[in-house]
Design an enzyme around this catalytic site. Structure first.
Site, mmCIF file in Angstrom:
data_model
loop_
_atom_site.group_PDB
_atom_site.id
_atom_site.type_symbol
_atom_site.label_atom_id
_atom_site.label_comp_id
_atom_site.label_asym_id
_atom_site.label_seq_id
_atom_site.Cartn_x
_atom_site.Cartn_y
_atom_site.Cartn_z
ATOM 1 N N LYS A 1 -48.936 2.862 14.088
ATOM 2 C CA LYS A 1 -48.905 1.481 13.755
ATOM 3 C C LYS A 1 -47.299 1.187 13.241
ATOM 4 O O LYS A 1 -46.816 0.110 13.593
ATOM 5 C CB LYS A 1 -49.604 1.056 12.369
ATOM 6 C CG LYS A 1 -49.765 -0.464 11.722
ATOM 7 C CD LYS A 1 -49.756 -1.243 12.625
ATOM 8 C CE LYS A 1 -49.457 -2.832 12.014
ATOM 9 N NZ LYS A 1 -49.830 -4.002 12.921
ATOM 10 N N LYS B 1 -41.601 -4.727 4.954
ATOM 11 C CA LYS B 1 -42.260 -3.789 4.490
ATOM 12 C C LYS B 1 -42.696 -2.790 5.805
ATOM 13 O O LYS B 1 -42.269 -1.417 5.341
ATOM 14 C CB LYS B 1 -43.584 -4.132 3.966
ATOM 15 C CG LYS B 1 -44.480 -3.055 3.595
ATOM 16 C CD LYS B 1 -45.893 -3.493 3.533
ATOM 17 C CE LYS B 1 -46.679 -3.962 4.856
ATOM 18 N NZ LYS B 1 -48.033 -3.605 5.129
#
Ligand code: NAD
Length: 291
Positions: A166, A234
């Site tokens: 990811k 983030k």
């Protein structure tokens, strides 16, 4: 029918949990802000007031929370679900994913890290791409449930590997948006008509899902999310932190992370990540041809 606890009923979690209810599973949901739990109950889910209540008796616990500290914050309560399979679908750091998996193993639970790609629409349509880290037998045990929320489900390696894939995904997407934004800024400065330019670029090697799905809104300067700048900021932190830990330089990733930080600093944190275009235009002294 599986007894599922679903923690985190936000933009992604709520439609995913509702799809699981519609598929015939018994789903108990909990969200920190009670209004989201109430919305889940309105759509056929069972509501729980706490993580502990939600996970009691669950065979599978799914968490869909913003960041690593949020997953760590619920861990102790999730671990009260003895013998459950805990599938964390949040995007968090691979380091945290591995440490949570170790804690869970000690407490008698099995875990998978299973972050997703595909956005809110993918969550609503049940067509997410899911990159799964963990033991093969656990992936197969979770597969019927994952197939309700996703279309492409790939076991990519042991605990933490899903989160690493990811992070790579987020690096590629941010870098591509950054270069598309630079290209549009250059074309604009030269007075080139952007719509045919994008059309021909899309047909060649420069074509990409980012160009196909994001450029029309970028040309209109429409940046409703989608995927928020704050979340991508983030995720780039996770990618760079993982790279640092691995001793691997990510020079292009570092630059795009700074541009994403600039988007945030300029007040665009709640806009779609394609608002990176605003940062590039700003660096160039503004959009010149009045888009
Ligand atoms: P969100 O902020 O909309 O949802 C998170 C939810 O978790 C919120 O409703 C919040 O109240 C709840 N929450 C936080 N702490 C909690 C706690 N301790 N107990 C119970 N509930 C708690 O975020 P989202 O967009 O649904 O994203 C969730 C995750 O999925 C993130 O890690 C994100 O990076 C990832 N993701 C998002 C998208 C997207 O397009 N939005 C796409 C792919 C992946």
């Amino acid at each position: 029918m599986t007894r599922i606890a679903f923690i985190g009923l936000g933009i992604m979690g709520l439609p995913m949990a509702v799809n699981l209810v519609r598929a015939g599973h018994e789903v108990t949901g909990h969200n920190r802000s009670p209004a989201r739990t109430a919305r889940f109950a309105e759509q056929g889910g069972r509501a729980a007031d706490s993580v502990r209540d939600a996970v009691a008796g669950a065979e599978i616990v799914i968490t869909m929370l913003p960041d690593s500290p949020d997953v760590e914050a619920v861990a102790a309560d999730v671990l009260t679900a003895r013998r459950a399979l805990w599938v964390d679908m949040s995007t968090i750091s691979p380091v945290t994913a591995r440490s949570v998996a170790a804690q869970a193993r000690d407490a008698g639970l099995r875990t998978l890290d299973a972050p997703v790609s595909g956005g809110e629409q993918g969550a609503v349509d049940g067509t997410l791409s899911i990159m799964v880290g963990g033991e093969a037998a656990d992936v197969e045990a979770a597969r019927p449930v994952l197939e309700v929320v996703g279309r492409t489900i790939v076991h990519v390696g042991p605990a933490g590997a899903g989160q690493t894939v990811k992070a790579a995904n987020q690096l590629i997407v941010a870098g591509t948006i950054g270069l598309v934004a630079e290209a549009l800024t250059l074309l604009d400065a030269q007075g080139v008509d952007l719509t045919p330019a994008v059309e021909v670029l899309s047909g060649g090697l420069a074509g990409s899902a980012v160009l196909d799905r994001k450029s029309a809104n970028m040309l209109r300067h429409e940046f409703a999310p989608g995927f928020r700048v704050d979340l991508h900021h983030k995720d780039l932190g996770i990618a760079l932190g993982t790279a640092r830990e691995s001793g691997v330089p990510l020079p292009l990733g570092a630059v795009v992370a700074q541009l994403m930080a600039a988007a945030r600093a300029q007040g665009h944190g709640d806009l779609d990540h394609s608002a990176l275009l605003l940062v590039l235009e700003n660096l160039a002294g503004g959009s010149r041809h009045g888009r």
